[in-house]
Design an enzyme around this catalytic site. Structure first.
Site, mmCIF file in Angstrom:
data_model
loop_
_atom_site.group_PDB
_atom_site.id
_atom_site.type_symbol
_atom_site.label_atom_id
_atom_site.label_comp_id
_atom_site.label_asym_id
_atom_site.label_seq_id
_atom_site.Cartn_x
_atom_site.Cartn_y
_atom_site.Cartn_z
ATOM 1 N N GLU A 3 -3.269 18.525 -30.112
ATOM 2 C CA GLU A 3 -1.815 18.648 -30.274
ATOM 3 C C GLU A 3 -1.059 18.132 -29.315
ATOM 4 O OE1 GLU A 3 -1.173 23.026 -31.529
ATOM 5 O OE2 GLU A 3 -3.107 23.179 -31.117
ATOM 6 N N HIS A 54 -0.339 19.881 -36.361
ATOM 7 C CA HIS A 54 -1.435 20.965 -35.996
ATOM 8 C C HIS A 54 -2.816 20.695 -37.029
ATOM 9 C CE1 HIS A 54 -3.381 24.722 -34.635
ATOM 10 N NE2 HIS A 54 -1.936 24.963 -33.994
ATOM 11 N N HIS A 99 4.575 28.613 -31.787
ATOM 12 C CA HIS A 99 5.067 27.656 -32.893
ATOM 13 C C HIS A 99 6.235 28.080 -33.531
ATOM 14 C CE1 HIS A 99 1.424 25.652 -31.811
ATOM 15 N NE2 HIS A 99 0.522 26.375 -32.563
#
Length: 352
Positions: A315, A178, A105
């Site tokens: 996601e 998320h 991420h």
């Protein structure tokens, strides 16, 4: 729309909450801290509102949000990049290692920790747009990126999220939201009895517990990854399957059955006690189905302690490690070329 104080940040800046309500009974709260979805209240089959996303009650917890990423806008790149480095336009770009040798991420300085600017508020449309300037070299990525995230709560009880970006150099742009969903309510415990259907006949298996895809695209048929028909999340989550053992449950990218760059339905999630269903649509090629395996006694909203598998993430994304894997479409944003990606979560009550 109501604007409320959320917290003072260490640098003296202020985080706010923005509340929206539509005429169909839904409410949402978002924050300029991380362009984060904080609350999402949806009417259940009795007409009672349930907050269906996991999260925190204060800004300090979100600033320490480096493990769970509750409600976060992830950027510049969602998911994993192997060995925390990639080549682009003949140059090597080194990223921070924050999950073993890999980058997850975008590293420890992710967009979820930034204070975004409020660019637009359209009260009539229940819409807010946050904007962030990410300078060249930020997180190790090339080019100055102007990124925006638009949240819109529509009258049909859908939450539309639009990610837009433009950069002055060719760069990587693979954002996602998320949120962890529990359609029985954030405080209701396990999601293992939720039913899930994904419009995905294929998925991308991982090499080992590092969760980097092998580069293969394989069928879900005759595996625990077959959600082409509605199935309880817990039905096969503990099956004797090496892929599930690698990741402690589901944490895999599914290849959506739709033409590239077209908006299509990715799947439907249904809460077993609330009667609430959520249809996910996107114009992105993949969706990461994560069953919240690594949430561990996390103190959340209303002092509820979230445990493993108390929320499910869906996601929308380019595939993990796509910037390096030649078998995957790469999330490359050419210089001076604006682009937008759209994801929608539509809530409804299923007829039984």
């Amino acid at each position: 729309m109501e604007k409320r104080f959320f917290g003072s940040l260490p640098n003296g800046e202020t985080a706010y909450l923005f509340d929206f309500e539509n005429t169909s009974g839904m409410k949402m709260t978002v924050s300029n801290l991380g362009a984060t979805l904080i609350n999402l209240w949806v009417p259940d089959k009795q007409g009672h509102l349930r907050d269906v996303v996991l999260g925190y009650d204060n800004s300090e917890q979100y600033l320490n949000n480096t493990k769970t990423f509750f409600g976060a806008t992830i950027g510049r790149n969602a998911n994993r990049i192997a060995n925390s480095a990639f080549d682009l336009a003949g140059e090597r770009h080194q990223l921070a290692k924050n999950e073993g040798e890999n980058n997850l991420h975008s590293g420890p300085n992710g967009f979820q920790l930034r204070l975004w600017q409020v660019k637009t508020i359209d009260e009539a449309a229940n819409k807010i747009i946050f904007e962030l300037n990410s300078p060249a070299g930020d997180q190790g990525f090339p080019g100055t990126l102007i990124c925006s995230v638009a949240y819109q709560l529509k009258v049909d009880n859908s939450l539309s999220i639009t990610f837009s970006g433009e950069a002055d150099e060719t760069t990587v742009f693979n954002p996602t939201n998320h949120s962890y969903f529990n359609l029985n309510g954030h405080d209701s415990g396990s999601i293992l009895n939720h039913e899930l259907q994904l419009n995905a006949k294929e998925y991308t298996p991982v090499l080992n517990s590092d969760s980097i895809p092998t580069g293969e695209i394989v069928t879900v048929k005759d595996t625990p990854f077959d959600f082409t028909q509605k199935k309880k999340i817990g039905a096969e989550i503990d099956a004797a399957c090496q892929q599930l053992e690698f990741t402690g449950g589901y944490d895999h990218n599914f290849v959506l059955d739709k033409p590239a760059e077209t908006l299509g339905e990715a799947g439907i999630l249904t809460g077993d006690s609330s009667g609430i269903s959520m249809a996910v649509s996107t114009d992105l090629p993949g969706i990461q189905f994560y069953s919240g395996n690594f949430v561990d006694n996390e103190r959340g909203k209303q002092n509820v302690y979230y445990q493993s598998r108390s929320g499910v993430c869906l996601e929308t994304q380019y595939f993990p490690n796509a910037v390096k894997e030649p078998n995957f479409a790469a999330p490359i944003l050419p210089a001076d070329t604006p682009i937008s990606y759209q994801t929608s979560f539509r809530f409804f009550l299923e007829d039984k």
